[in-house]
Design an enzyme around this catalytic site. Structure first.
Site, short mmCIF file in Angstrom:
data_model
loop_
_atom_site.label_atom_id
_atom_site.label_comp_id
_atom_site.label_asym_id
_atom_site.label_seq_id
_atom_site.Cartn_x
_atom_site.Cartn_y
_atom_site.Cartn_z
N LYS A 29 0.82 -1.22 0.00
CA LYS A 29 0.00 0.00 0.00
C LYS A 29 0.85 1.26 0.00
O LYS A 29 0.55 2.21 -0.71
CB LYS A 29 -0.96 0.00 1.19
CG LYS A 29 -2.11 -0.97 0.95
CD LYS A 29 -3.27 -0.74 1.87
CE LYS A 29 -4.46 -1.59 1.45
NZ LYS A 29 -5.09 -2.28 2.59
N LYS B 53 -4.06 -9.65 -9.72
CA LYS B 53 -5.14 -9.83 -8.74
C LYS B 53 -6.13 -8.67 -8.83
O LYS B 53 -5.71 -7.51 -8.89
CB LYS B 53 -4.53 -9.87 -7.33
CG LYS B 53 -5.55 -10.12 -6.24
CD LYS B 53 -5.00 -9.87 -4.85
CE LYS B 53 -5.24 -8.44 -4.42
NZ LYS B 53 -5.07 -8.18 -2.99
N LYS C 100 -9.08 -3.05 -5.66
CA LYS C 100 -9.46 -1.64 -5.76
C LYS C 100 -8.22 -0.78 -5.98
O LYS C 100 -8.23 0.15 -6.76
CB LYS C 100 -10.14 -1.19 -4.45
CG LYS C 100 -11.57 -1.70 -4.34
CD LYS C 100 -12.12 -1.57 -2.92
CE LYS C 100 -12.34 -2.92 -2.28
NZ LYS C 100 -13.07 -2.94 -1.04
#
Ligand code: TYM
Length: 321
Positions: free
Chosen positions: A110, A189, A192
């Protein structure tokens, strides 16, 4: 047996969420005492817009119910409606080795995608451990990307048990082989944060456009197409019948059909697959009080269990007599 899982309200529900977690969770609600929640405290680590967070939470509740979560079988609630979870997260964090969190992929992933390197994002797995341990969960249905978080949860539970006696039981992940990692539009994958999602409640036109935009190789129409790692086949397997899937796989092998035709078939099957859920969703949308009542009752039940477990934890660690 107690089954628990959560999902972040950080955007619209996509095929990865549905096949990786929601469908297994919905099937499992028949098998034991199920607890499913909207992980809004986790979503705070990436969603900075309060209006968006409220909207995503509400939509997620509606969508999960539309997909088949049965509130008479499963306890459905918002994570933030059970304050004990943050207290437990703190207690767990006092025994969690830094190295354990430093090894987690999702933080590195992230931050490398531009999310702020906050303490919340770093400590995310500890809050997730608190979610799982607070409800004495046996089984946690998740996609493969959550496997490491389940291992962290078990490590933290073992650490607490070593220090304070048998406080927690150890949960097991439940990861479905056929939908462990649902591929997105680009074959990576579906996620979002990768911008490659197909939303399950997309309108017809957008869904068609997205599916027609799936990336493919340049094999000519007449030639056989590779079946391994094909995004189209991977998704078709999830939304079509086994017979339909077998015919498409055969058509890939013999050649003579272009990717455009395969994508059209995938769109038709996907649109059909979610038809009953779209209908149910419309009915739920027409009755907003229903969703509020489900979440209120879910929170009451979840709090009762959480308080029982917390009383034991507080005593074990010395916060209560
Ligand atoms: P989240 O919100 O990212 O995703 C929700 C669930 O969807 C699964 N998933 C996928 N499965 C297969 N293929 C994909 N492409 C795919 N994309 C998403 C995820 O594995 C997940 O099961 N940390 C969790 C939320 C959470 C939680 C918990 C889960 C908070 N506390 C306690 C279980 C138990 C998360 O971020 O999920």
């Amino acid at each position: 047996m107690r089954i628990l899982s959560g999902i972040q309200p950080s955007g619209k529900l996509h095929l990865g969420n549905y096949f990786g977690m929601m469908r297994p969770a919905i099937e499992l609600q028949e098998e034991g005492e199920a607890f499913y929640f909207i992980a809004d405290l986790h979503a705070l680590t990436t969603v900075r817009d309060p209006t968006a967070l409220r909207e995503y939470s509400r939509e997620l509740a509606i969508d999960f119910l539309a997909c088949g979560l049965d509130p008479s079988r499963a306890c459905f609630f918002r994570q933030s409606d059970v304050p004990a979870v943050t207290e437990l997260a703190w207690i767990l964090s006092t025994v969690t080795p830094m190295g354990l969190l430093e090894r987690c992929h999702s933080y590195k992933d992230k931050t490398s995608r531009g999310f702020a390197a906050s303490h919340g994002l770093f400590a995310y797995p500890v809050l997730m451990a608190a979610d799982i341990l607070l409800y004495e969960s046996d089984l946690v249905p998740v996609g493969r990307d959550q496997k490491q978080h389940l291992e962290v949860t078990r490590d933290i539970a073992i650490k607490i048990n070593e220090l304070y006696g048998e406080v927690f039981k150890l949960p097991e992940p439940s990861i479905r082989g056929d939908a462990a990692t649902v591929p997105g539009l680009d074959g990576a994958k579906m996620s979002k944060s990768y911008g490659n999602t197909i939303e399950i409640f997309e309108d017809e036109k957008t869904l068609r456009k997205k599916i027609m935009g799936i990336q493919t190789d340049s094999t000519p129409v007449e030639a056989p197409k590779p079946t391994d790692d094909s995004t189209i086949l991977g998704l078709y397997k999830l939304v079509a019948s086994p017979g339909e899937y077998a015919s498409m796989a055969e058509a890939f092998r013999v050649g003579g059909t272009g990717y455009g035709d395969f994508k059209k078939a995938l769109f038709a099957a996907a649109w059909r697959h979610f038809g009953p859920m779209r209908e149910k969703r419309e009915a739920i949308l027409a009755d907003p009080a229903f969703v509020d009542a489900v979440l209120r009752e879910g929170a009451a039940k979840a709090n009762t269990i959480a308080e029982k477990v917390m009383a034991r934890v507080r005593k074990a660690v010395g916060l209560a007599g």
